[in-house]
Design a protein around this motif. Structure first.
Motif, mmCIF file in Angstrom:
data_model
loop_
_atom_site.group_PDB
_atom_site.id
_atom_site.type_symbol
_atom_site.label_atom_id
_atom_site.label_comp_id
_atom_site.label_asym_id
_atom_site.label_seq_id
_atom_site.Cartn_x
_atom_site.Cartn_y
_atom_site.Cartn_z
ATOM 1 N N TYR A 275 0.821 -1.200 0.000
ATOM 2 C CA TYR A 275 0.000 0.000 0.000
ATOM 3 C C TYR A 275 0.865 1.264 0.000
ATOM 4 N N THR A 276 1.894 1.293 0.856
ATOM 5 C CA THR A 276 2.735 2.494 0.925
ATOM 6 C C THR A 276 3.538 2.672 -0.350
ATOM 7 N N ASP A 277 3.866 1.581 -1.040
ATOM 8 C CA ASP A 277 4.570 1.691 -2.323
ATOM 9 C C ASP A 277 3.672 2.319 -3.382
ATOM 10 N N VAL A 278 2.394 1.941 -3.381
ATOM 11 C CA VAL A 278 1.445 2.567 -4.309
ATOM 12 C C VAL A 278 1.370 4.062 -4.027
ATOM 13 N N MET A 279 1.248 4.430 -2.753
ATOM 14 C CA MET A 279 1.185 5.838 -2.394
ATOM 15 C C MET A 279 2.424 6.590 -2.851
ATOM 16 N N ALA A 280 3.602 6.014 -2.575
ATOM 17 C CA ALA A 280 4.863 6.674 -2.937
ATOM 18 C C ALA A 280 4.961 6.896 -4.432
ATOM 19 N N CYS A 281 4.585 5.889 -5.207
ATOM 20 C CA CYS A 281 4.656 6.016 -6.664
ATOM 21 C C CYS A 281 3.708 7.098 -7.164
ATOM 22 N N HIS A 282 2.469 7.093 -6.684
ATOM 23 C CA HIS A 282 1.499 8.091 -7.137
ATOM 24 C C HIS A 282 1.956 9.501 -6.787
ATOM 25 N N LEU A 283 2.465 9.671 -5.580
ATOM 26 C CA LEU A 283 2.903 11.005 -5.151
ATOM 27 C C LEU A 283 4.158 11.437 -5.884
ATOM 28 N N ALA A 284 4.928 10.474 -6.405
ATOM 29 C CA ALA A 284 6.140 10.791 -7.166
ATOM 30 C C ALA A 284 5.852 11.002 -8.646
ATOM 31 N N GLY A 285 4.593 10.820 -9.055
ATOM 32 C CA GLY A 285 4.237 11.042 -10.451
ATOM 33 C C GLY A 285 4.008 9.788 -11.250
ATOM 34 N N GLU A 286 4.240 8.603 -10.669
ATOM 35 C CA GLU A 286 3.983 7.333 -11.356
ATOM 36 C C GLU A 286 2.572 6.885 -10.987
ATOM 37 N N THR A 287 1.586 7.494 -11.642
ATOM 38 C CA THR A 287 0.201 7.327 -11.214
ATOM 39 C C THR A 287 -0.479 6.097 -11.805
ATOM 40 N N THR A 288 0.284 5.178 -12.398
ATOM 41 C CA THR A 288 -0.302 3.906 -12.848
ATOM 42 C C THR A 288 0.017 2.781 -11.869
ATOM 43 N N ALA A 289 0.572 3.118 -10.689
ATOM 44 C CA ALA A 289 0.994 2.092 -9.733
ATOM 45 C C ALA A 289 -0.209 1.441 -9.050
ATOM 46 N N ILE A 290 -0.150 0.121 -8.921
ATOM 47 C CA ILE A 290 -1.175 -0.673 -8.239
ATOM 48 C C ILE A 290 -0.475 -1.809 -7.501
ATOM 49 N N ALA A 291 -1.205 -2.487 -6.622
ATOM 50 C CA ALA A 291 -0.616 -3.595 -5.860
ATOM 51 C C ALA A 291 -1.680 -4.635 -5.568
ATOM 52 N N THR A 292 -1.225 -5.865 -5.358
ATOM 53 C CA THR A 292 -2.146 -6.893 -4.904
ATOM 54 C C THR A 292 -2.391 -6.700 -3.408
ATOM 55 N N CYS A 293 -3.368 -7.395 -2.884
ATOM 56 C CA CYS A 293 -3.759 -7.211 -1.488
ATOM 57 C C CYS A 293 -3.517 -8.499 -0.709
ATOM 58 N N GLY A 294 -2.303 -8.679 -0.247
ATOM 59 C CA GLY A 294 -1.982 -9.830 0.587
ATOM 60 C C GLY A 294 -1.895 -11.145 -0.156
ATOM 61 N N THR A 295 -1.678 -11.106 -1.454
ATOM 62 C CA THR A 295 -1.546 -12.340 -2.226
ATOM 63 C C THR A 295 -0.631 -12.077 -3.409
ATOM 64 N N SER A 296 -0.129 -13.141 -4.032
ATOM 65 C CA SER A 296 0.755 -12.967 -5.180
ATOM 66 C C SER A 296 -0.048 -12.596 -6.417
#
Length: 619
Positions: A275-296
């Motif tokens: 979750y924090t990686d998604v936030m960091a990417c979006h705030l840094a301008g990489e607004t296509t960042a997404i993540a899975t939720c507790g699974t591969s």
């Protein structure tokens, strides 16, 4: 067709038609892009689904359709909302109905009965109330550890508000009491995963934790991810909502509601791990960042992401996986490599050499470092190959040959011959063997047992006059059906040479033929509903929007000429076939058959001459 069949058992068809009627397509699309007049009541603009310098995105309000001549996307107003908002058919209808003031009614039976509509709405509402409650708690004195956690990772209060982050009080029944006060039942709380059943009734699932709301693609909160803050908390570092009627972790991607439009526009997605990686990417301008939720990252995630990317076989899009530089991160990247063939887009890996994840990288080195990490991506094939050969001692001949045998099957599995050869050449350099032919031979040996890819059907020449004739005739059948008269409906499907043209003609006949055509909007909707595939539906849309090449001729005259020329072409083929058959017959010994066929030939020739002069015909 299956999608429409599915809806037949859920939302009433009359209501779907009413939603289309009350949702003017130019008004709806005009909320997403600037439209200018294209003449004839039509409009055009820059396509929202691909980058372009001049407008090729056309909207035809009279038929309720849009079509892009640049990228080929098209459909009706419901299809547009599906694509632009990345929703299912049902969700798109519901979204439009809410804006148009249409009260939808749901039917039992059919393909997929909508028995859980009320339940889903209640669970969604409960999650929204919970998200607002948690967000309000983040400002309390008890939540100070959570605020400190965010601050240490470079996030401000505004950032927390943007992502909806909240705090779950360190109490047994804080959320339970709040939801009861809002009218929700204990059963709804437990079924939605917000609470767990205890000996004395339900208790809060998340306690003393920082909480991230997890939203679906339409923006509805469907679950939560909660991070441990207290040392006495014996639970896992991250605790997520369990499987519920509205939350399925195998298909949920955190941040997709925020990233979906940019993913569709840029044809790029950055996959991170938390979750924090998604936030960091979006705030840094990489607004296509997404993540899975507790699974591969798995097959269902791939299906969701491909829809967001409008992923096609041309390999135009990019999927970039970012992983920690440790062994676990490398294993995750190799798992992603195994799924590469399921993407049409190109796949890449971006790994920070010092092992920092995007969140820590942003804290230590700033926003630019996060963007540089994504830009430093390497193709997933290269990453997989290099990760494999690192296991071997390349200073010895034995190690080089073992590494070659470990990697050659990977290269042999590359479908594109040119890319396969280049990777083999690179492998020789990476291994230090300095014998390209040896490496190529070894790769070819591994290919011998491979099943050849099926040969694709040769593409038809778009400039073929006979195919242009078919296209023009279909355009008039869709756009000006009354001008063709009953003669068109007598044409057999096999009269059209291309399978895709035959499919469009069959849909027209199934819709009652041109004789049964109704008002343009209803006619377009009826035929699109009858289309057996998305490909046919797209071609229907294109032919319904693309202007005919009438060059100033009246519609009636142009249709008459098209139909006459089309029938003449058909008769010419029959004449040629009959002449060929007559040439194989003996006029003496097979006189009866010869004379019969000769009579047929004369009749066909007479018909063909009449069609050469359509002005002499009565249609």
């Amino acid at each position: 067709m299956a999608r429409l069949a599915d809806m037949a058992g859920r939302i009433r068809q009359d209501d779907i038609a009413l939603v289309r009627e009350r949702s003017p397509i130019d008004g709806v699309i005009g909320e997403y892009l600037q439209l200018v007049s294209a003449g004839g009541g039509n409009a055009k603009g820059l396509c929202p689904f691909h980058d372009e310098k001049s407008p090729s995105f056309n909207v035809t309000p009279s038929r309720g359709l849009y079509f892009c001549h640049g990228c080929g996307v098209g459909g009706d107003v419901i299809k547009f909302i599906q694509e632009i908002e990345h929703l299912s058919f049902a969700e798109a209808v519901e979204r439009l109905a809410a804006k148009a003031g249409v009260q939808l009614q749901y039917e039992e039976g059919g393909y997929v009965p909508r028995k859980d509509g009320g339940k889903r709405a209640r669970l969604i509402e409960a999650h929204q109330v919970a998200a607002e409650y948690y967000a309000a708690q983040l400002g309390t004195a008890q939540a100070e550890p959570g605020r400190r956690f965010l601050m240490e990772r470079g996030f401000r209060a505004a950032d927390a508000a943007h992502f909806g982050i909240g705090y779950a009080p360190d109490e047994w029944e804080a959320l339970v009491r709040h939801l009861r006060g809002k009218g929700f039942t204990d059963r709804e709380m437990v079924e939605g995963g917000l609470c767990v059943e205890g000996r004395r009734g339900p208790r809060d699932r998340f306690r003393g934790r920082l909480v991230w709301p997890i939203r679906d693609v339409s923006g509805d909160v469907i679950g939560f991810g909660a991070r441990k803050l207290l040392d006495r908390d014996e639970g896992p570092k991250y605790l997520n909502t369990p499987e519920t009627p509205i939350y399925h972790k195998s298909s949920v991607l955190y941040g997709l509601d925020l990233a979906k439009k940019e993913i569709g526009r840029a044809k790029k997605a950055v996959i991170v791990e938390g979750y924090t990686d998604v936030m960091a990417c979006h705030l840094a301008g990489e607004t296509t960042a997404i993540a899975t939720c507790g699974t591969s990252f798995g097959d269902e995630h791939i299906k969701v992401l491909r829809r967001m990317l409008m992923d096609q076989a041309e390999g135009r899009g990019e999927v970039i996986f970012t992983f920690d530089g440790d062994s676990a991160g490398q294993k995750a990247a190799l798992r992603a490599f195994e799924a590469d063939h399921k993407f049409g887009s190109q796949t890449f890996v971006a790994v920070q050499p010092d092992g920092l994840d995007p969140c820590d990288l942003r804290v230590q080195q700033g926003d630019a470092a996060v963007r540089d990490l994504v830009a430093s991506r390497v193709p997933l094939f290269e990453f997989a190959i290099r990760s494999r050969i690192e296991r071997f001692d390349l200073d010895t001949v034995e190690g080089q040959m073992k590494a070659l045998d470990a990697v050659a099957p990977i290269i042999a599995g590359i479908r594109d011959a040119g890319r396969r050869k280049l990777y083999a050449v690179n492998l020789d350099r990476w291994l230090g063997i300095m014998d390209e032919q040896l490496v190529l031979r070894r790769v070819n040996e591994y290919m011998k047992g491979a099943t050849p890819a099926p040969r694709s059907r040769p593409k038809a020449d778009p400039n073929d006059p006979s195919l242009e004739l078919e296209r023009e005739l279909l355009k008039m059948a869709l756009q000006r059906p009354a001008t063709l008269g009953p003669a068109y409906d007598t044409l057999a499907p096999d009269a059209f040479s291309l399978p895709e043209h035959r499919a469009v003609h069959e849909v027209i006949l199934a819709g009652g033929g041109v004789a049964g055509a109704v008002a343009p909007l209803e006619w377009s909707a009826r035929l699109r509903d009858l289309a057996p595939s998305e490909e046919t539906r797209s071609l229907l849309t294109r032919f319904s929007v693309e202007p005919p090449k009438a060059d100033g001729i009246s519609d009636d005259t142009y249709s008459r000429a098209l139909l006459a020329r089309f029938m003449e072409v058909q008769l010419t083929g029959h004449v040629a076939a009959l002449k060929s058959k007559l040439g194989r017959l003996n006029p003496v010994s097979e006189a009866e058959e010869y004379n019969r066929l000769f009579g047929d030939l004369v009749a066909l020739e007479q018909q063909r001459r009449r069609f050469r002069d359509p002005g002499s015909q009565e249609w």
